[in-house]
Design a protein around this motif. Structure first.
Motif: not given
Length: 141
Positions: A25, A27, A52, A63
């Motif tokens: 999670g 961001s 993510n 990521s």
């Protein structure tokens, strides 16, 4: 028996021995708490692996869409998701062979904790990893 977080001494040991920290999670928006906390942990020398599915690179690191997609080991799975979304993450953390499931401040799920504990993971819930690190390791040593 109700859940209890590890003692502060145990948490200090978990952080001191931590290798890669997968942040579920995380961001890519610098104004989000997950980004600020992870940036601070990275600046203190921790290896941060973003999880993510909607971003390619966060904080200079590739990521991944899920924990399963991360090559190599993960020591801590740090979760910035709603409490009702963490059971599958706990299951995936067990399959990944993580050592710790860490649910950030405001995130609490006893079912997820039981799954992780049965899988051999230590569990920390409803605590901010950055705050705990700053309290237990004030100079970043």
């Amino acid at each position: 028996m109700p859940f209890e977080n590890p003692s502060r001494d145990e948490i200090k040991t978990l952080l001191a021995s931590a290798g890669p920290i997968a942040v579920v999670g995380l961001s890519d928006n610098p104004e989000r708490v997950s980004h600020m906390v992870s940036a601070a942990m990275k600046s203190r020398g921790y290896e941060i692996i973003p999880v993510n599915p909607n971003a390619d690179v966060i904080l200079g690191g590739k990521s991944y869409a899920s924990l399963s997609d991360i090559p190599g080991n993960v020591d801590i799975v740090n979760v910035f998701r709603r409490s009702d979304q963490v059971v599958p993450i706990a299951e995936e953390a067990v399959r990944k062979g993580a050592k710790v499931l860490w649910l950030q401040q405001g995130v609490y799920n006893e079912e997820a904790a039981e799954i992780a504990q049965r899988g051999g993971l230590k569990v920390v819930m409803d605590r901010c990893i950055k705050v705990e690190d700053a309290i237990l390791n004030p100079r970043g040593n």
